[in-house]
Motif scaffolding. Structure first.
Motif, PDB file in Angstrom:
ATOM      1  N   ARG A 196      53.326  34.787  58.743  1.00  0.00           N
ATOM      2  CA  ARG A 196      52.182  35.644  58.412  1.00  0.00           C
ATOM      3  C   ARG A 196      51.045  35.351  59.378  1.00  0.00           C
ATOM      4  O   ARG A 196      51.020  34.299  60.019  1.00  0.00           O
ATOM      5  CB  ARG A 196      51.751  35.411  56.968  1.00  0.00           C
ATOM      6  CG  ARG A 196      51.171  34.034  56.674  1.00  0.00           C
ATOM      7  CD  ARG A 196      51.022  33.807  55.195  1.00  0.00           C
ATOM      8  NE  ARG A 196      52.313  33.669  54.546  1.00  0.00           N
ATOM      9  CZ  ARG A 196      53.054  32.561  54.596  1.00  0.00           C
ATOM     10  NH1 ARG A 196      52.631  31.500  55.259  1.00  0.00           N
ATOM     11  NH2 ARG A 196      54.215  32.497  53.996  1.00  0.00           N
TER      12      ARG A 196
ATOM     13  N   GLN B  73      43.704  35.688  62.791  1.00  0.00           N
ATOM     14  CA  GLN B  73      44.512  36.875  63.105  1.00  0.00           C
ATOM     15  C   GLN B  73      44.404  37.949  62.019  1.00  0.00           C
ATOM     16  O   GLN B  73      44.469  39.142  62.325  1.00  0.00           O
ATOM     17  CB  GLN B  73      45.984  36.475  63.285  1.00  0.00           C
ATOM     18  CG  GLN B  73      46.248  35.657  64.551  1.00  0.00           C
ATOM     19  CD  GLN B  73      47.573  34.933  64.542  1.00  0.00           C
ATOM     20  OE1 GLN B  73      48.337  35.030  63.580  1.00  0.00           O
ATOM     21  NE2 GLN B  73      47.859  34.186  65.603  1.00  0.00           N
TER      22      GLN B  73
ATOM     23  N   HIS C 276      49.442  21.392  70.253  1.00  0.00           N
ATOM     24  CA  HIS C 276      49.423  22.190  69.026  1.00  0.00           C
ATOM     25  C   HIS C 276      50.677  23.030  68.943  1.00  0.00           C
ATOM     26  O   HIS C 276      50.748  24.123  69.480  1.00  0.00           O
ATOM     27  CB  HIS C 276      48.194  23.096  68.957  1.00  0.00           C
ATOM     28  CG  HIS C 276      46.982  22.356  68.517  1.00  0.00           C
ATOM     29  ND1 HIS C 276      45.763  22.523  69.104  1.00  0.00           N
ATOM     30  CD2 HIS C 276      46.806  21.437  67.546  1.00  0.00           C
ATOM     31  CE1 HIS C 276      44.883  21.727  68.525  1.00  0.00           C
ATOM     32  NE2 HIS C 276      45.492  21.056  67.573  1.00  0.00           N
TER      33      HIS C 276
ATOM     34  N   GLY D  13      44.083  25.911  68.425  1.00  0.00           N
ATOM     35  CA  GLY D  13      45.176  25.806  67.465  1.00  0.00           C
ATOM     36  C   GLY D  13      45.061  26.717  66.261  1.00  0.00           C
ATOM     37  O   GLY D  13      45.780  26.552  65.274  1.00  0.00           O
TER      38      GLY D  13
ATOM     39  N   GLY E 228      45.257  30.158  66.520  1.00  0.00           N
ATOM     40  CA  GLY E 228      46.004  31.412  66.701  1.00  0.00           C
ATOM     41  C   GLY E 228      45.340  32.478  67.549  1.00  0.00           C
ATOM     42  O   GLY E 228      45.727  33.647  67.495  1.00  0.00           O
ATOM     43  N   LYS E 229      44.354  32.076  68.366  1.00  0.00           N
ATOM     44  CA  LYS E 229      43.671  33.061  69.218  1.00  0.00           C
ATOM     45  C   LYS E 229      44.605  33.616  70.300  1.00  0.00           C
ATOM     46  O   LYS E 229      44.692  34.823  70.490  1.00  0.00           O
ATOM     47  CB  LYS E 229      42.442  32.431  69.899  1.00  0.00           C
ATOM     48  CG  LYS E 229      41.381  31.953  68.939  1.00  0.00           C
ATOM     49  CD  LYS E 229      40.141  31.450  69.677  1.00  0.00           C
ATOM     50  CE  LYS E 229      40.374  30.218  70.540  1.00  0.00           C
ATOM     51  NZ  LYS E 229      40.782  29.020  69.789  1.00  0.00           N
ATOM     52  N   THR E 230      45.282  32.711  70.988  1.00  0.00           N
ATOM     53  CA  THR E 230      46.144  33.148  72.090  1.00  0.00           C
ATOM     54  C   THR E 230      47.225  34.098  71.589  1.00  0.00           C
ATOM     55  O   THR E 230      47.435  35.176  72.152  1.00  0.00           O
ATOM     56  CB  THR E 230      46.808  31.924  72.766  1.00  0.00           C
ATOM     57  OG1 THR E 230      45.790  30.999  73.101  1.00  0.00           O
ATOM     58  CG2 THR E 230      47.590  32.328  74.002  1.00  0.00           C
ATOM     59  N   ALA E 231      47.882  33.687  70.523  1.00  0.00           N
ATOM     60  CA  ALA E 231      48.937  34.537  69.970  1.00  0.00           C
ATOM     61  C   ALA E 231      48.379  35.914  69.633  1.00  0.00           C
ATOM     62  O   ALA E 231      49.035  36.936  69.864  1.00  0.00           O
ATOM     63  CB  ALA E 231      49.530  33.869  68.732  1.00  0.00           C
TER      64      ALA E 231
HETATM   65  P1  ADP Z   1      44.633  28.959  69.976  1.00  0.00           P
HETATM   66  O1  ADP Z   1      44.769  29.961  71.054  1.00  0.00           O
HETATM   67  O2  ADP Z   1      43.555  29.275  68.994  1.00  0.00           O
HETATM   68  O3  ADP Z   1      44.556  27.555  70.468  1.00  0.00           O
HETATM   69  P2  ADP Z   1      47.448  29.481  69.498  1.00  0.00           P
HETATM   70  O4  ADP Z   1      47.569  30.956  69.484  1.00  0.00           O
HETATM   71  O5  ADP Z   1      47.871  28.784  70.745  1.00  0.00           O
HETATM   72  O6  ADP Z   1      45.973  29.022  69.100  1.00  0.00           O
HETATM   73  O7  ADP Z   1      48.241  28.929  68.238  1.00  0.00           O
HETATM   74  C1  ADP Z   1      48.370  27.549  67.976  1.00  0.00           C
HETATM   75  C2  ADP Z   1      49.791  27.241  67.551  1.00  0.00           C
HETATM   76  O8  ADP Z   1      50.098  27.937  66.348  1.00  0.00           O
HETATM   77  C3  ADP Z   1      50.820  27.683  68.570  1.00  0.00           C
HETATM   78  O9  ADP Z   1      51.871  26.735  68.583  1.00  0.00           O
HETATM   79  C4  ADP Z   1      51.296  29.024  68.046  1.00  0.00           C
HETATM   80  O10 ADP Z   1      52.638  29.282  68.422  1.00  0.00           O
HETATM   81  C5  ADP Z   1      51.176  28.845  66.538  1.00  0.00           C
HETATM   82  N1  ADP Z   1      50.834  30.091  65.841  1.00  0.00           N
HETATM   83  C6  ADP Z   1      49.967  31.056  66.231  1.00  0.00           C
HETATM   84  N2  ADP Z   1      49.907  32.049  65.321  1.00  0.00           N
HETATM   85  C7  ADP Z   1      50.741  31.709  64.324  1.00  0.00           C
HETATM   86  C8  ADP Z   1      51.135  32.322  63.064  1.00  0.00           C
HETATM   87  N3  ADP Z   1      50.630  33.477  62.677  1.00  0.00           N
HETATM   88  N4  ADP Z   1      52.039  31.661  62.300  1.00  0.00           N
HETATM   89  C9  ADP Z   1      52.548  30.471  62.691  1.00  0.00           C
HETATM   90  N5  ADP Z   1      52.233  29.853  63.845  1.00  0.00           N
HETATM   91  C10 ADP Z   1      51.345  30.448  64.652  1.00  0.00           C
END
Ligand code: ADP
Length: 445
Positions: free
Chosen positions: A84, A89, A37, A111, A113-116
């Protein structure tokens, strides 16, 4: 029947489920998902928010500016290409950054955006002038911890005062050595050792606790117990955050033990449907005839990208080799490959370098390759009792309602048993699957 089942089990190279395999399987799946992802997953579903205090106003943000992040962090966020906040998020970030801190349980598929989100929360909460561990994040495996560590490093790129330590096996520190790093990411066993036996981390000074991949974590009782023991050492006012891609009852029960008074955010997976799929079956007498039939329709299926599913690694390997002998360029995704190898193959397939991917079910579970519009079930999906595995069938060929393009599914039948499975599938979904004559292909155009 027993004899049939036995020979089947002996022939198949799927092992019986054991708990550590389950963890490995789930963790590998999860890691693979993270690796492939590279952008956010599309979803049209609405986020559900359950506030601990339903009377307090519900904040959501449409921009990162609204969060009043430190400049260095905002810079890190934009440098990662985020414009954004993602759906999850929008709600999760204001809750996690609120004062006083709020606890959160969040569930959404990989995928989204949880980790971010929790990385940003940890980075915002640390005080870099304090040289001790303040944020603690646990993940089910070494590899998953490393993967999250990378995100912390990337997002904190312009905030070098904040340091990160890995509490993972192999990273040996002496008893009583005090960590200077403000963020610690690790696996439950090592983190527990560092907090209790070795006293490297003072758990009383932790102000943010993150438990990632809760659904994978609970695949082993050991991890579950260790997580809870870690949580018990933390101060009452420590912020507790828990994330999961799925939310079975067992995950929920565990989450409630780890996170007191939580806010809850859920984002449902897009529903899959067979409505936009044309389904066919092809009647053959054995594996070789299935192969011939496949070659007959090969030209038609490779107009788009196709995935071919086999029941075992061995069949998948054989089929890929036979297709290659015929001069076709195919990719093979198989169970003995490392997660890195699998990720590379999926990446190539996504880029369209190969048009056909041969795989087993175990390998492909949880992977969405959006552009695939043809699915061949070289073997029909079945459970360990030999019954139709309807859920897997739907997941292989189903499309998510609103994004779904039209698709084509071809099921290869070579025995009474597989015909029986096909009938069960027809009945379950209440949709007729038509016979395809591979000598006359006008029909599938
Ligand atoms: P999850 O933890 O839910 O699997 P991630 O945080 O890993 O999701 O995010 C999935 C992908 O999307 C990663 O490649 C991340 O860099 C990207 N991503 C996360 N948040 C955003 C955002 N706000 N805008 C664009 N891309 C994002």
């Amino acid at each position: 029947v027993v004899f049939h089942l036995l020979t089947h089990l002996l022939k198949s190279d799927r092992s019986f489920t054991c708990h550590s395999c389950l963890l490995e399987d789930k963790a590998a799946q999860s890691l693979l998902n993270k690796m492939i992802h590279t952008s956010l997953v599309n979803t049209t579903n609405q986020v559900e928010v359950l506030q601990r205090d339903p009377n307090s106003p519900l904040y959501s943000v449409k921009t990162f500016e609204e969060l009043r992040l430190k400049d260095k962090l905002l810079k890190g966020v934009y440098d990662m290409g985020f414009n954004r906040p993602s759906k999850i998020q929008e709600n999760a970030l204001p809750m996690m950054l609120a004062e006083p801190p709020q606890n959160l349980i969040a569930q959404s598929q990989s995928g989204t955006g949880k980790t971010a989100a929790f990385v940003l929360a940890m980075l915002s909460h640390v005080d870099p002038t304090n040289k001790w561990a303040q944020c603690l994040c646990i993940a089910p495996t070494y590899e998953l911890a490393l993967q999250t560590g990378k995100v912390i490093e990337q997002m904190g790129k312009f905030y070098p005062e904040v340091k990160l330590a890995y509490a993972i096996r192999g990273n040996k520190l002496d008893r009583g050595a005090k960590l200077q790093e403000q963020i610690v990411i690790g696996t439950p066993g090592t983190v527990l050792d560092w907090c209790s036996k070795l006293k490297i981390i003072n758990p009383k000074k932790i102000s943010v606790f993150v438990l990632d991949e809760a659904d994978v974590m609970i695949a082993t009782q050991g991890h579950q117990d260790q997580s809870i023991r870690i949580q018990r050492m933390l101060p009452k006012e420590c912020q507790m955050l828990l994330f999961s891609a799925t939310f079975e009852d067992s995950v929920w029960k565990f989450a409630e033990r780890v996170v007191p008074d939580p806010n809850i955010i859920k984002l449902k997976r897009e529903e899959e449907t067979l409505d936009t799929i044309k389904q066919y079956y092809v009647l053959c007498s054995d594996k070789e005839e299935k192969f011939t039939a496949l070659c007959n329709i090969y030209g038609a299926i490779t107009i788009a990208q196709a995935m071919i599913f086999c029941h075992t690694r061995r069949t998948a390997g054989w089929l890929a080799a036979e297709l290659t002998k015929e001069g076709h360029v195919v990719a093979l995704l198989s169970g003995e490959m490392t997660v890195e190898q699998r990720a590379a193959i999926i990446e190539r397939f996504r880029e369209g370098k190969e048009k056909v991917l041969v795989t087993t079910n175990v390998c492909s579970r949880g992977i969405d390759v959006e552009q695939v519009s043809v699915v061949i079930n070289f073997d029909l999906p079945m459970d360990k009792y030999g019954n139709a595995d309807n859920e897997t069938y739907l997941h292989r060929i189903g499309r998510t309602g609103r994004f779904g393009k039209r698709g084509l599914a071809v099921n290869m039948i070579d025995s009474k048993h597989s015909m029986n499975i096909l009938n069960q599938i027809e009945e379950h979904f209440n949709k007729k699957i038509n016979k395809l004559d591979t000598d006359d292909l006008d029909e599938i155009e």
